[in-house]
Design a protein around this motif. Sequence first.
Motif, PDB file in Angstrom:
ATOM      1  N   ALA A   1       0.828  -1.208   0.000  1.00 44.45           N
ATOM      2  CA  ALA A   1       0.000   0.000   0.000  1.00 44.45           C
ATOM      3  C   ALA A   1       0.861   1.256   0.000  1.00 44.45           C
ATOM      4  CB  ALA A   1      -0.935  -0.007   1.207  1.00 44.45           C
ATOM      5  N   VAL A   2       1.880   1.262   0.844  1.00 38.89           N
ATOM      6  CA  VAL A   2       2.753   2.436   0.939  1.00 38.89           C
ATOM      7  C   VAL A   2       3.578   2.598  -0.328  1.00 38.89           C
ATOM      8  CG1 VAL A   2       4.690   3.438   2.209  1.00 38.89           C
ATOM      9  CG2 VAL A   2       2.821   2.327   3.461  1.00 38.89           C
ATOM     10  N   THR A   3       4.110   1.493  -0.854  1.00 37.14           N
ATOM     11  CA  THR A   3       4.944   1.557  -2.057  1.00 37.14           C
ATOM     12  C   THR A   3       4.150   2.043  -3.267  1.00 37.14           C
ATOM     13  OG1 THR A   3       6.367  -0.225  -1.265  1.00 37.14           O
ATOM     14  CG2 THR A   3       6.384   0.205  -3.633  1.00 37.14           C
ATOM     15  N   ASN A   4       2.926   1.536  -3.410  1.00 30.93           N
ATOM     16  CA  ASN A   4       2.135   1.857  -4.595  1.00 30.93           C
ATOM     17  C   ASN A   4       1.299   3.121  -4.450  1.00 30.93           C
ATOM     18  OD1 ASN A   4       2.188  -0.589  -6.700  1.00 30.93           O
ATOM     19  ND2 ASN A   4       2.350  -1.435  -4.637  1.00 30.93           N
ATOM     20  N   PHE A   5       0.832   3.400  -3.217  1.00 32.42           N
ATOM     21  CA  PHE A   5      -0.125   4.489  -3.038  1.00 32.42           C
ATOM     22  C   PHE A   5       0.260   5.479  -1.947  1.00 32.42           C
ATOM     23  CE2 PHE A   5      -2.781   0.699  -4.341  1.00 32.42           C
ATOM     24  CZ  PHE A   5      -2.907   1.080  -5.679  1.00 32.42           C
ATOM     25  N   ASN A   6       1.402   5.257  -1.302  1.00 40.87           N
ATOM     26  CA  ASN A   6       1.995   6.211  -0.341  1.00 40.87           C
ATOM     27  C   ASN A   6       1.331   6.278   1.023  1.00 40.87           C
ATOM     28  OD1 ASN A   6       3.910   7.162  -2.301  1.00 40.87           O
ATOM     29  ND2 ASN A   6       2.255   8.362  -3.213  1.00 40.87           N
ATOM     30  N   ARG A   7       0.185   5.616   1.220  1.00 41.26           N
ATOM     31  CA  ARG A   7      -0.530   5.771   2.477  1.00 41.26           C
ATOM     32  C   ARG A   7      -1.283   4.489   2.827  1.00 41.26           C
ATOM     33  NH1 ARG A   7      -1.667  10.856   4.229  1.00 41.26           N
ATOM     34  NH2 ARG A   7      -3.590  10.138   5.229  1.00 41.26           N
ATOM     35  N   VAL A   8      -1.738   4.432   4.081  1.00 41.51           N
ATOM     36  CA  VAL A   8      -2.732   3.446   4.505  1.00 41.51           C
ATOM     37  C   VAL A   8      -3.792   4.213   5.286  1.00 41.51           C
ATOM     38  CG1 VAL A   8      -3.225   1.393   5.870  1.00 41.51           C
ATOM     39  CG2 VAL A   8      -1.050   1.563   4.652  1.00 41.51           C
ATOM     40  N   ASP A   9      -4.916   4.447   4.660  1.00 37.43           N
ATOM     41  CA  ASP A   9      -5.975   5.224   5.302  1.00 37.43           C
ATOM     42  C   ASP A   9      -6.992   4.336   6.006  1.00 37.43           C
ATOM     43  OD1 ASP A   9      -5.375   8.069   4.406  1.00 37.43           O
ATOM     44  OD2 ASP A   9      -5.362   6.996   2.500  1.00 37.43           O
ATOM     45  N   VAL A  10      -7.284   3.180   5.414  1.00 36.60           N
ATOM     46  CA  VAL A  10      -8.297   2.287   5.979  1.00 36.60           C
ATOM     47  C   VAL A  10      -7.814   0.843   5.848  1.00 36.60           C
ATOM     48  CG1 VAL A  10     -10.698   1.504   5.868  1.00 36.60           C
ATOM     49  CG2 VAL A  10     -10.140   3.880   5.304  1.00 36.60           C
ATOM     50  N   LEU A  11      -7.970   0.088   6.924  1.00 34.15           N
ATOM     51  CA  LEU A  11      -7.750  -1.347   6.895  1.00 34.15           C
ATOM     52  C   LEU A  11      -9.068  -2.024   7.220  1.00 34.15           C
ATOM     53  CD1 LEU A  11      -6.177  -4.049   6.985  1.00 34.15           C
ATOM     54  CD2 LEU A  11      -5.640  -3.513   9.386  1.00 34.15           C
ATOM     55  N   ILE A  12      -9.509  -2.925   6.351  1.00 36.49           N
ATOM     56  CA  ILE A  12     -10.730  -3.672   6.596  1.00 36.49           C
ATOM     57  C   ILE A  12     -10.366  -5.140   6.773  1.00 36.49           C
ATOM     58  CG2 ILE A  12     -13.011  -4.304   5.730  1.00 36.49           C
ATOM     59  CD1 ILE A  12     -13.007  -1.649   4.181  1.00 36.49           C
ATOM     60  N   ASN A  13     -10.434  -5.585   8.024  1.00 38.39           N
ATOM     61  CA  ASN A  13     -10.077  -6.965   8.378  1.00 38.39           C
ATOM     62  C   ASN A  13     -11.290  -7.858   8.164  1.00 38.39           C
ATOM     63  OD1 ASN A  13      -7.288  -6.792   9.363  1.00 38.39           O
ATOM     64  ND2 ASN A  13      -8.135  -5.480  10.973  1.00 38.39           N
ATOM     65  N   ASN A  14     -11.464  -8.279   6.920  1.00 34.89           N
ATOM     66  CA  ASN A  14     -12.638  -9.075   6.564  1.00 34.89           C
ATOM     67  C   ASN A  14     -12.354 -10.573   6.512  1.00 34.89           C
ATOM     68  OD1 ASN A  14     -15.335  -9.618   5.132  1.00 34.89           O
ATOM     69  ND2 ASN A  14     -13.840 -10.290   3.599  1.00 34.89           N
ATOM     70  N   ALA A  15     -11.121 -10.961   6.231  1.00 32.72           N
ATOM     71  CA  ALA A  15     -10.804 -12.381   6.062  1.00 32.72           C
ATOM     72  C   ALA A  15     -11.145 -13.164   7.320  1.00 32.72           C
ATOM     73  CB  ALA A  15      -9.327 -12.556   5.731  1.00 32.72           C
ATOM     74  N   GLY A  16     -11.769 -14.307   7.119  1.00 32.29           N
ATOM     75  CA  GLY A  16     -12.117 -15.126   8.271  1.00 32.29           C
ATOM     76  C   GLY A  16     -12.647 -16.481   7.846  1.00 32.29           C
ATOM     77  N   VAL A  17     -12.688 -17.390   8.797  1.00 30.66           N
ATOM     78  CA  VAL A  17     -13.256 -18.717   8.561  1.00 30.66           C
ATOM     79  C   VAL A  17     -14.335 -18.968   9.604  1.00 30.66           C
ATOM     80  CG1 VAL A  17     -11.251 -19.736   7.438  1.00 30.66           C
ATOM     81  CG2 VAL A  17     -11.380 -19.734   9.928  1.00 30.66           C
ATOM     82  N   PHE A  18     -15.341 -19.741   9.201  1.00 29.17           N
ATOM     83  CA  PHE A  18     -16.460 -19.996  10.101  1.00 29.17           C
ATOM     84  C   PHE A  18     -17.132 -21.306   9.713  1.00 29.17           C
ATOM     85  CE2 PHE A  18     -20.943 -19.904  11.193  1.00 29.17           C
ATOM     86  CZ  PHE A  18     -20.900 -19.535  12.532  1.00 29.17           C
ATOM     87  N   LYS A  19     -17.428 -22.114  10.682  1.00 29.16           N
ATOM     88  CA  LYS A  19     -18.269 -23.297  10.463  1.00 29.16           C
ATOM     89  C   LYS A  19     -18.789 -23.768  11.807  1.00 29.16           C
ATOM     90  CE  LYS A  19     -14.042 -26.063  10.122  1.00 29.16           C
ATOM     91  NZ  LYS A  19     -13.177 -26.811   9.203  1.00 29.16           N
ATOM     92  N   PRO A  20     -20.059 -24.168  11.850  1.00 28.91           N
ATOM     93  CA  PRO A  20     -20.634 -24.631  13.108  1.00 28.91           C
ATOM     94  C   PRO A  20     -20.149 -26.032  13.452  1.00 28.91           C
ATOM     95  CG  PRO A  20     -22.235 -24.839  11.344  1.00 28.91           C
ATOM     96  CD  PRO A  20     -21.035 -24.168  10.748  1.00 28.91           C
ATOM     97  N   LYS A  21     -20.020 -26.289  14.745  1.00 32.13           N
ATOM     98  CA  LYS A  21     -19.635 -27.618  15.219  1.00 32.13           C
ATOM     99  C   LYS A  21     -19.997 -27.711  16.695  1.00 32.13           C
ATOM    100  CE  LYS A  21     -15.817 -30.887  14.703  1.00 32.13           C
ATOM    101  NZ  LYS A  21     -14.398 -31.048  14.292  1.00 32.13           N
ATOM    102  N   PRO A  22     -20.634 -28.796  17.105  1.00 34.27           N
ATOM    103  CA  PRO A  22     -20.988 -28.927  18.530  1.00 34.27           C
ATOM    104  C   PRO A  22     -19.752 -28.824  19.425  1.00 34.27           C
ATOM    105  CG  PRO A  22     -22.151 -30.564  17.236  1.00 34.27           C
ATOM    106  CD  PRO A  22     -21.166 -29.903  16.310  1.00 34.27           C
ATOM    107  N   PHE A  23     -19.926 -28.183  20.565  1.00 29.17           N
ATOM    108  CA  PHE A  23     -18.816 -27.923  21.480  1.00 29.17           C
ATOM    109  C   PHE A  23     -18.034 -29.181  21.833  1.00 29.17           C
ATOM    110  CE2 PHE A  23     -17.409 -27.674  25.978  1.00 29.17           C
ATOM    111  CZ  PHE A  23     -16.397 -26.740  25.819  1.00 29.17           C
ATOM    112  N   LEU A  24     -18.729 -30.278  22.125  1.00 26.16           N
ATOM    113  CA  LEU A  24     -18.053 -31.494  22.574  1.00 26.16           C
ATOM    114  C   LEU A  24     -17.310 -32.207  21.444  1.00 26.16           C
ATOM    115  CD1 LEU A  24     -20.693 -32.926  25.072  1.00 26.16           C
ATOM    116  CD2 LEU A  24     -18.635 -31.576  25.567  1.00 26.16           C
ATOM    117  N   GLU A  25     -17.500 -31.744  20.219  1.00 29.24           N
ATOM    118  CA  GLU A  25     -16.790 -32.336  19.082  1.00 29.24           C
ATOM    119  C   GLU A  25     -15.621 -31.484  18.610  1.00 29.24           C
ATOM    120  OE1 GLU A  25     -19.552 -33.190  15.975  1.00 29.24           O
ATOM    121  OE2 GLU A  25     -20.952 -34.233  17.320  1.00 29.24           O
TER     122      GLU A  25
END
Length: 247
Positions: free
Chosen positions: A73-97
């Motif tokens: 970001a800095v090399t190409n555009f000189n700044r970092v104005d906003v970071l959006i931490n969207n990456a994530g993983v999710f899946k349901p699973k019973p607690f005991l498993e």
Amino acid sequence: MKGKTVIITGASTGIGKAISKLFIEKGSNVVMNSYNEARLQAAFEELGSPANAITIAGDISRKEVGERLVQAAVTNFNRVDVLINNAGVFKPKPFLEVEEGDLDEFWSVNLKGTFFTSQAAIPQMLKQNSGAIINIGTVLVEHAIAGFPSTAPMTSKGAIHALTRQLAAEFGKHNIRVNTIAPGIIRSPLQGKIGVEDADSLAGLHLLNRIGEADEIAEAAYYLAIAEFVTGETFNVAGGHTVGHAI
């Protein structure tokens, strides 16, 4: 946001791609990230291979990937104005498993990815005396559903909600704002990945009796990027999911 620089993780599909599309259309310089290089390139081309965007593939759970995003970001555009931490993983699973490997995956991608990418971006924001970090959580942190057991991913998402408030407190005096978007059920490829064949069947979880669209999360992200007097908040975009029930 025209001319401002935005880093978006998990940008190849669903919510991340919708957020990328909106900021690109608004004239922002966008650094798109995904761990899957082929899908990331396909998303970039689908968005028209815009001149005001670049792609950086890499697994956000690895600390050095966040550092590479900021450097790009800095090399190409000189700044970092906003970071959006969207990456994530999710899946349901019973607690005991739940096994140790399950917990490690959620904490590595969801929490460590958000934590260390923010840690990479904030020094640049301190130099600028401005910046915004937008984390993606979930309404399920505050509104658990008995028939949808998800203790393992929720521990990591709950930690992200807490991280948001702590960062807002620590860096507010430097004009760095940190907020969380907590989506309800959103139409995205995630639903299919966790075995929900008809996402619209979950409409009744929301008072508006429909599920959300990815571009509605993108609009919330854009608002938080420009809202200069909002920090430390969890912004529910959930059609009334957390405030009541339809009978």
